[in-house]
Design an enzyme around this catalytic site. Structure first.
Site, PDB file in Angstrom:
ATOM      1  N   VAL A   9       0.835  -1.210   0.000  1.00  0.00           N
ATOM      2  CA  VAL A   9       0.000   0.000   0.000  1.00  0.00           C
ATOM      3  C   VAL A   9       0.866   1.254   0.000  1.00  0.00           C
ATOM      4  O   VAL A   9       0.637   2.187  -0.773  1.00  0.00           O
ATOM      5  CB  VAL A   9      -0.958   0.007   1.210  1.00  0.00           C
ATOM      6  CG1 VAL A   9      -1.813   1.272   1.209  1.00  0.00           C
ATOM      7  CG2 VAL A   9      -1.845  -1.230   1.201  1.00  0.00           C
ATOM      8  N   GLY A  44       9.538   6.170   6.105  1.00  0.00           N
ATOM      9  CA  GLY A  44      10.133   5.235   7.048  1.00  0.00           C
ATOM     10  C   GLY A  44       9.967   3.809   6.570  1.00  0.00           C
ATOM     11  O   GLY A  44       8.851   3.381   6.277  1.00  0.00           O
ATOM     12  N   ARG A  96      11.643  -0.521   6.699  1.00  0.00           N
ATOM     13  CA  ARG A  96      12.394  -1.462   7.500  1.00  0.00           C
ATOM     14  C   ARG A  96      13.786  -1.691   6.899  1.00  0.00           C
ATOM     15  O   ARG A  96      14.761  -1.776   7.609  1.00  0.00           O
ATOM     16  CB  ARG A  96      11.639  -2.791   7.595  1.00  0.00           C
ATOM     17  CG  ARG A  96      12.007  -3.594   8.846  1.00  0.00           C
ATOM     18  CD  ARG A  96      11.143  -4.845   8.983  1.00  0.00           C
ATOM     19  NE  ARG A  96       9.734  -4.501   8.974  1.00  0.00           N
ATOM     20  CZ  ARG A  96       8.750  -5.366   8.705  1.00  0.00           C
ATOM     21  NH1 ARG A  96       9.018  -6.620   8.398  1.00  0.00           N
ATOM     22  NH2 ARG A  96       7.483  -4.984   8.727  1.00  0.00           N
ATOM     23  N   ARG A  97      13.825  -1.793   5.548  1.00  0.00           N
ATOM     24  CA  ARG A  97      15.100  -2.069   4.882  1.00  0.00           C
ATOM     25  C   ARG A  97      15.318  -1.048   3.767  1.00  0.00           C
ATOM     26  O   ARG A  97      14.434  -0.854   2.918  1.00  0.00           O
ATOM     27  CB  ARG A  97      15.088  -3.483   4.275  1.00  0.00           C
ATOM     28  CG  ARG A  97      15.003  -4.596   5.340  1.00  0.00           C
ATOM     29  CD  ARG A  97      14.932  -5.973   4.700  1.00  0.00           C
ATOM     30  NE  ARG A  97      13.858  -6.044   3.720  1.00  0.00           N
ATOM     31  CZ  ARG A  97      14.044  -6.219   2.419  1.00  0.00           C
ATOM     32  NH1 ARG A  97      15.266  -6.363   1.933  1.00  0.00           N
ATOM     33  NH2 ARG A  97      13.014  -6.260   1.603  1.00  0.00           N
ATOM     34  N   GLU A 122     -10.009   5.529   7.043  1.00  0.00           N
ATOM     35  CA  GLU A 122     -10.949   4.886   6.118  1.00  0.00           C
ATOM     36  C   GLU A 122     -10.417   3.554   5.599  1.00  0.00           C
ATOM     37  O   GLU A 122     -11.174   2.603   5.385  1.00  0.00           O
ATOM     38  CB  GLU A 122     -11.229   5.840   4.950  1.00  0.00           C
ATOM     39  CG  GLU A 122     -12.283   5.383   3.959  1.00  0.00           C
ATOM     40  CD  GLU A 122     -13.673   5.331   4.582  1.00  0.00           C
ATOM     41  OE1 GLU A 122     -14.104   4.214   4.918  1.00  0.00           O
ATOM     42  OE2 GLU A 122     -14.304   6.387   4.737  1.00  0.00           O
ATOM     43  N   ILE A 181     -13.716   0.630   0.111  1.00  0.00           N
ATOM     44  CA  ILE A 181     -15.125   0.981   0.336  1.00  0.00           C
ATOM     45  C   ILE A 181     -15.234   2.117   1.336  1.00  0.00           C
ATOM     46  O   ILE A 181     -14.752   2.008   2.452  1.00  0.00           O
ATOM     47  CB  ILE A 181     -15.921  -0.225   0.880  1.00  0.00           C
ATOM     48  CG1 ILE A 181     -15.809  -1.425  -0.057  1.00  0.00           C
ATOM     49  CG2 ILE A 181     -17.375   0.151   1.098  1.00  0.00           C
ATOM     50  CD1 ILE A 181     -16.473  -2.681   0.482  1.00  0.00           C
ATOM     51  N   GLY A 235      -0.476 -15.704  -3.799  1.00  0.00           N
ATOM     52  CA  GLY A 235      -0.221 -14.453  -3.078  1.00  0.00           C
ATOM     53  C   GLY A 235      -1.458 -13.839  -2.454  1.00  0.00           C
ATOM     54  O   GLY A 235      -1.421 -12.717  -1.965  1.00  0.00           O
ATOM     55  N   LYS A 279     -11.711  -5.432  12.325  1.00  0.00           N
ATOM     56  CA  LYS A 279     -12.595  -4.548  11.554  1.00  0.00           C
ATOM     57  C   LYS A 279     -13.986  -4.491  12.182  1.00  0.00           C
ATOM     58  O   LYS A 279     -14.623  -3.432  12.215  1.00  0.00           O
ATOM     59  CB  LYS A 279     -12.668  -5.041  10.115  1.00  0.00           C
ATOM     60  CG  LYS A 279     -11.328  -4.894   9.370  1.00  0.00           C
ATOM     61  CD  LYS A 279     -11.306  -5.709   8.100  1.00  0.00           C
ATOM     62  CE  LYS A 279      -9.976  -5.538   7.357  1.00  0.00           C
ATOM     63  NZ  LYS A 279      -9.844  -6.492   6.244  1.00  0.00           N
ATOM     64  N   GLY A 336      -5.632  -4.938  -1.455  1.00  0.00           N
ATOM     65  CA  GLY A 336      -4.810  -4.628  -2.620  1.00  0.00           C
ATOM     66  C   GLY A 336      -4.207  -3.251  -2.506  1.00  0.00           C
ATOM     67  O   GLY A 336      -4.758  -2.363  -1.857  1.00  0.00           O
TER      68      GLY A 336
END
Lengths: 436, 436
Positions: free
Chosen positions: A15, A44, A46-47, A129, A136, A187, A205, A303
């Protein structure tokens, strides 16, 4: 010309990389909609070494603490997930006067109240959101559009991974394990699928949705949660026979005495109900309210791009507020409604079990339901001649029973009694039913 | 304790009486959600003598001008409809510093830009969720949730009356006139049904949706508008034969060169498309956007209580802002996209016409389409032996042709040429097609 709004992004995964792309590539469009330019001042990660096409490496840092400790940030976008360090980073950002956008359902399900109050105290925004049902728009409708109405129930499919796995089990007749393996290969499911298949993601959620819908605070650990790991091919077949499909549902309802029921579980959904046809990566949420009646919201639940759409809607909203020197109302948790224990929840149930084939057995089984005030809607009997081991076990028939609305605690007593009966096999299966 | 927010209500009809009921009966709940009490200080009505149970007659006035001229109003709710006097009343209210909630699609379709700018100049709110698709939250999703994304199309069923009439024509095989008469008898259509059946109501909503979706201003008179009065039983039957249902659609799309197409017309909708199953008083809106993909919103599009739900959501939002001394961003009209003429719009078409039954006629007809670059997807031929007058007219067969995506202007030339051909009957019928 006024100076740009400074934005820090935490996380550049599926994302985050999409969000960075939109901020970096759509500058003029975003500026026109906001009235001010956005400047991405740091990301920011991690790698540092991961491939990130289109992103200036100078923006990257692994020192997220220092990034959010800057005093000049206007907006911090948190897409790293998990409770810590996300929680501390967001509280630091808020304390330093930044508005915050997060897609972190796990964190918000536990700490929305604390984060909201911190944001309100500082006069900054907290928007999220993307934390529920991906693209949605559901948070604003619940927080604003329906705030003059009284919501009575929210029910939805809010986890795409389990929806994909259940779809596969129906269409290919495959087992849970086989469908999960395929989802992992494609995946659609993670290497460790626990959060999805055990229902934890959906439960987070559900907690957020319930809090918004009923103006209260609901924590993740107050949500009854049953995943799909126990769903068998027999369950799928039984559902089909009843004109249903099995879906993992998140449900939040008001009880008659104004408490909140929040639960996540697989359910047989009548094929004629719109939720039955929601497939694959799509999410759908039904809202029932006193004045508006029934509303439905449908869209892609996960996604990179769909989730980034929801994040960017929040970023523009927050940036507009920032530009105008204001912040939105945080939504009320004015009702302080309690969460009722699952035993007090009502549902329709489908109960199936093997029985010995003797005269009077059906009546004795029906009697056990009746003794506990559980009334039956449909009773189906099938014979087990074909089934392996049917003779050996002595159980020659299988009963499938659909109840009318029944308290969970009453059903539990019935199931316990069935299991103890010498004319009933020990494998008494229970599925909740929706949409009849 | 802070003093209450003063609210004036204009109109106490089907929706207004529900709004008054909620404000008067749900005081404590609304106060908890807003942080301040609402006080209904006056209700502007046309006639004082109508029966209004539960409403103190002392609140009523027929002098709406004086009501909105009060300097102490916080919120004015406008539910009288029509352009004037609603427009002047709202501008007066805004000029006097009140925030405004309106459900007036006709007014907003013409004057949203002017009203928005007036509200922004005074630092007050203008909200109008109820103006489009009743209870369905669609304004906030377009104005905020999707504002970081690029919407490419909006398509929906936004008029319940025509949806009811078309449903009736399908289910009972009745004519438009018969279905309209029944709808009027049941109160689903007004005595003068023009605004609904000619598509004007849907066109006003389409203008508002298009403006929101594409960040521009679209006026009602820029919307191509064709109602359902010309829909025949033959059209319904032809649609059925093609696996479709006829629905009145409001459509707003971006063209390749970044202009806006806005149109309302009946269309054959493929039965497998979710819009085909939206029946009766329900409205549904599809939104396509670049990042989020496809979203759908469904709910009751009209009626007192559902519309009141949307109005009250706006009232609480506006009241929260008022209480906190702020106002929301009015949404941007930053793009100034132009509206393209309908001739440049593209659609699939279903064209049907009678032909003489001679060898080579099908090829000649197909040639007319081909000459103008219109490619065909399906061609169906049926014989007219059963049809009254078939022999007398000399036209023995009927062709039904579904095209691929075609420019309206190209299709018009084809139709003109077909009409002029001596082997084609003069009644060339055209329906647009969606959902294939």
């Amino acid at each position: 010309m006024s100076k740009p709004l400074k934005v820090a992004l935490l996380g550049a995964g599926v994302v985050g990389s999409q969000v960075a792309r939109i901020i970096l590539n759509e500058g003029p469009t975003l500026e026109a909609r906001i009235g001010r330019r956005l400047e991405l001042v740091g990301i920011g990660v991690r790698r540092l070494e991961a491939e990130r096409p289109g992103i200036d490496p100078a923006l990257l840092t692994t020192d997220l603490e220092s990034l959010v400790a800057r005093k000049d940030l206007d907006i911090v976008i948190e897409l790293i997930g998990g409770i810590e360090p996300a929680r501390t980073l967001l509280l630091t950002a808020i304390a330093n006067g930044a508005s915050v956008v997060s897609a972190n359902k796990a964190l918000l399900a536990d700490d929305l109240g604390e984060l909201s109050r911190a944001a309100e105290a500082k006069g900054v925004d907290l928007y999220y959101e993307a934390a529920v049902a991906g693209a949605i728009p559901i948070v604003r409708p619940l927080r604003e559009s329906l705030v003059g109405d009284d919501i009575t129930a929210v029910m939805g499919i809010v986890n795409g991974t389990t929806n994909y796995i259940l779809d596969k089990m129906v269409s290919d007749g495959s087992s849970f394990d086989a469908a999960l393996a395929e989802a992992q290969q494609l995946g659609y499911a993670e290497a460790d699928p626990t959060a999805d298949v055990e229902g934890h993601d959906a439960a987070a959620k559900a907690a957020i949705l319930a809090g918004l819908a009923f103006h209260t605070e609901v924590r993740r650990d107050e949500v009854f949660c049953e995943g799909i790991t126990g769903v068998t091919e027999d369950d799928i077949a039984a559902a089909e026979q009843m004109g249903c499909t099995i879906k993992l549902l998140a449900i939040a309802k008001l009880t008659d005495d104004d408490r909140v029921i929040v639960k996540v579980h697989p359910a047989m959904v009548a094929n004629k109900h719109p939720l039955a046809t929601v497939s694959g990566a799509y999410n759908a949420i039904f809202v029932n309210s006193r004045e508006a009646g029934e509303l439905m919201f449908l869209g892609q639940g996960a996604g990179g791009a769909p989730t980034a759409s929801a994040v960017m809607g929040d970023v523009v909203t927050v940036a507009r507020n920032r530009h105008r020197g204001t912040a939105s109302h945080r939504g009320s948790s004015s009702s302080s409604r309690a969460v009722a224990p699952i035993g007090e929840s009502e549902a329709q149930f489908y109960v199936s079990f093997d029985v010995v084939d003797r005269p009077g057995i059906l009546a004795r089984c029906a009697g056990i339901f009746g003794d506990h005030g559980v009334s039956l809607r449909v009773v189906q009997q099938s014979y087990l001649a074909d089934r392996e081991g049917a003779d050996a076990s002595g159980f020659a028939a299988r009963l499938g029973v659909m109840t009318h609305l029944t308290r969970e605690s009453d059903l539990a007593v019935v199931v316990e009694e069935l299991r103890r009966s010498d004319f009933v096999g020990s494998d008494v299966r229970v599925l909740r039913v929706e949409g009849f």
